[in-house]
Each structure stands twice: as structure tokens, then as C-alpha cells.
Write an enzyme that holds these catalytic residues in place. Structure first.
Site, PDB file in Angstrom:
ATOM      1  N   LYS A  76       0.824  -1.224   0.000  1.00  0.00           N
ATOM      2  CA  LYS A  76       0.000   0.000   0.000  1.00  0.00           C
ATOM      3  C   LYS A  76       0.851   1.264   0.000  1.00  0.00           C
ATOM      4  O   LYS A  76       0.340   2.364   0.104  1.00  0.00           O
ATOM      5  CB  LYS A  76      -0.931   0.002   1.222  1.00  0.00           C
ATOM      6  CG  LYS A  76      -1.878  -1.194   1.256  1.00  0.00           C
ATOM      7  CD  LYS A  76      -3.001  -0.982   2.256  1.00  0.00           C
ATOM      8  CE  LYS A  76      -2.756  -1.672   3.553  1.00  0.00           C
ATOM      9  NZ  LYS A  76      -3.870  -1.554   4.504  1.00  0.00           N
ATOM     10  N   LYS A 101       2.286   2.637   2.181  1.00  0.00           N
ATOM     11  CA  LYS A 101       1.974   3.452   3.370  1.00  0.00           C
ATOM     12  C   LYS A 101       3.104   3.297   4.377  1.00  0.00           C
ATOM     13  O   LYS A 101       3.505   2.184   4.714  1.00  0.00           O
ATOM     14  CB  LYS A 101       0.681   2.956   4.045  1.00  0.00           C
ATOM     15  CG  LYS A 101      -0.608   3.382   3.370  1.00  0.00           C
ATOM     16  CD  LYS A 101      -1.801   2.998   4.275  1.00  0.00           C
ATOM     17  CE  LYS A 101      -3.115   3.522   3.753  1.00  0.00           C
ATOM     18  NZ  LYS A 101      -4.243   3.237   4.662  1.00  0.00           N
TER      19      LYS A 101
HETATM   20  N1  C2G Z   1     -12.521   4.461   7.466  1.00  0.00           N
HETATM   21  C1  C2G Z   1     -13.755   5.096   7.621  1.00  0.00           C
HETATM   22  N2  C2G Z   1     -13.814   6.448   7.669  1.00  0.00           N
HETATM   23  C2  C2G Z   1     -12.675   7.194   7.580  1.00  0.00           C
HETATM   24  C3  C2G Z   1     -11.430   6.559   7.448  1.00  0.00           C
HETATM   25  C4  C2G Z   1     -11.369   5.175   7.391  1.00  0.00           C
HETATM   26  O1  C2G Z   1     -14.805   4.429   7.712  1.00  0.00           O
HETATM   27  N3  C2G Z   1     -12.783   8.541   7.639  1.00  0.00           N
HETATM   28  C5  C2G Z   1     -12.505   2.995   7.406  1.00  0.00           C
HETATM   29  C6  C2G Z   1     -11.948   2.472   6.091  1.00  0.00           C
HETATM   30  O2  C2G Z   1     -12.967   2.463   5.089  1.00  0.00           O
HETATM   31  C7  C2G Z   1     -11.507   1.063   6.482  1.00  0.00           C
HETATM   32  C8  C2G Z   1     -11.067   1.237   7.946  1.00  0.00           C
HETATM   33  O3  C2G Z   1     -11.646   2.483   8.405  1.00  0.00           O
HETATM   34  O4  C2G Z   1     -12.624   0.164   6.432  1.00  0.00           O
HETATM   35  C9  C2G Z   1      -9.564   1.292   8.092  1.00  0.00           C
HETATM   36  O5  C2G Z   1      -9.082   2.335   7.256  1.00  0.00           O
HETATM   37  P1  C2G Z   1      -7.538   2.263   6.787  1.00  0.00           P
HETATM   38  O6  C2G Z   1      -6.683   2.050   7.968  1.00  0.00           O
HETATM   39  O7  C2G Z   1      -7.290   3.408   5.864  1.00  0.00           O
HETATM   40  O8  C2G Z   1      -7.568   0.895   5.955  1.00  0.00           O
HETATM   41  P2  C2G Z   1      -6.946   0.646   4.501  1.00  0.00           P
HETATM   42  O9  C2G Z   1      -5.586   1.219   4.425  1.00  0.00           O
HETATM   43  O10 C2G Z   1      -7.983   1.036   3.536  1.00  0.00           O
HETATM   44  O11 C2G Z   1      -6.718  -0.955   4.530  1.00  0.00           O
HETATM   45  O12 C2G Z   1      -7.207  -5.417   3.038  1.00  0.00           O
HETATM   46  C10 C2G Z   1      -7.874  -4.187   3.282  1.00  0.00           C
HETATM   47  C11 C2G Z   1      -6.908  -3.096   3.656  1.00  0.00           C
HETATM   48  O13 C2G Z   1      -6.032  -3.537   4.677  1.00  0.00           O
HETATM   49  C12 C2G Z   1      -7.670  -1.857   4.126  1.00  0.00           C
END
Ligand code: C2G
Length: 129
Positions: free
Chosen positions: A45, A47
Site C-alpha cells: 500500500k 503506506k
Molecule cells: N474508514 C472510515 N472512515 C474514515 C477513514 C477510514 O470508515 N474517515 C474505514 C476504512 O474504510 C476502512 C477502515 O476504516 O474500512 C480502516 O481504514 P484504513 O486504515 O485506511 O484501511 P486501509 O488502508 O484502507 O486498509 O485489506 C484491506 C486493507 O487492509 C484496508
């Protein structure tokens, strides 16, 4: 016991993440969070997390909605996770809408609206000002 799973990085944990975890837990009695490892975050990712996996794991384990935190090490582990932990419902924010529909053969798949206006990227940007 109805079991739910969700996946994420959860770096710089904020109320959008908590809202997601709270709503995910409403689909069952037991919530598993598969937390992206530092290596997976970087390799898959691009990240770079502010907090390490262990620090992010400790934060998540302190949340009342979370029952178990496991490592997310690759994109391919979801089917085996759902089978191993006997998951009934897979939940993700709708920025992933449709991306994990292949799991419908194994469990219910739910995409929840993201919490608008908050994101780790936005936090970093605002703090940088
Ligand atoms: N999320 C949310 N609202 C936000 C930010 C994040 O609902 N303002 C949700 C995202 O949609 C996700 C969860 O919180 O369901 C975790 O977000 P991230 O840590 O950004 O996850 P991500 O990097 O998208 O990783 O295999 C799937 C991936 O690991 C998801």
C-alpha cells in the site's frame, strides 16, 4: 456466536476508524480486526505508518468493540481468515465497495459509508501547516 472481521492499517487512529469498528461490531458478537503489518503497508500500500504494528495493535486492543487483532500480511489471506475464524460477516468502509465481493461465497459482505472529512492524510496535512 456471530463473528465479524474487518481489515485495515488504523494508523493515527481517529474517530472515523472508531465509527467503523463500532458499526462493524453491530453485525455480531465478536469482532476480529486484521491489522496491516508494517511490511504489508509498505510493500502493498506504499503506506509508511507513524505508529508501528505493535503500537497500532495495542491501540486497537484497547477499543471496547475489538475482540481479537490478527496480522494482515498479504491481500490473499482473507478467504482463509474467514474460514479459520468461522466468520459470518466481512465489513469494510465503502471506499472498498465491491473489491471483496469474492468473499460472498464464504460469508456476508458489508460495505459501510466512510466517516466523511476525517482521514490520516488530512490529519498529517493539517498538522504540517
Ligand atoms: N474508514 C472510515 N472512515 C474514515 C477513514 C477510514 O470508515 N474517515 C474505514 C476504512 O474504510 C476502512 C477502515 O476504516 O474500512 C480502516 O481504514 P484504513 O486504515 O485506511 O484501511 P486501509 O488502508 O484502507 O486498509 O485489506 C484491506 C486493507 O487492509 C484496508
Amino acid at each position: 456466536m456471530k463473528k465479524v472481521i474487518t481489515y485495515g492499517t488504523f494508523d493515527l487512529l481517529h474517530y472515523g476508524h472508531i465509527q467503523l469498528l463500532r458499526r462493524a461490531k453491530e453485525y455480531g458478537d465478536y469482532l476480529v480486526v486484521a491489522l496491516s503489518t508494517d511490511e504489508f503497508n509498505w510493500n502493498a500500500k506504499q503506506k509508511k505508518c507513524y505508529f508501528s504494528y505493535e503500537q497500532r495493535k495495542m491501540l486497537l486492543e484497547s477499543i471496547r468493540y475489538v475482540d481479537l487483532v490478527i496480522p494482515e500480511e498479504n491481500w490473499e489471506q482473507k478467504v482463509s481468515d474467514v474460514q479459520e475464524f468461522k466468520i459470518d460477516t466481512f465489513v469494510m468502509g465503502n471506499d472498498w465497495e465491491g473489491k471483496f465481493d469474492f468473499l460472498k461465497d464464504y460469508c456476508d459482505v458489508v460495505y459501510l459509508p466512510r466517516t466523511p472529512e476525517i482521514s490520516t492524510t488530512q490529519i498529517k496535512k493539517d498538522l504540517g501547516k
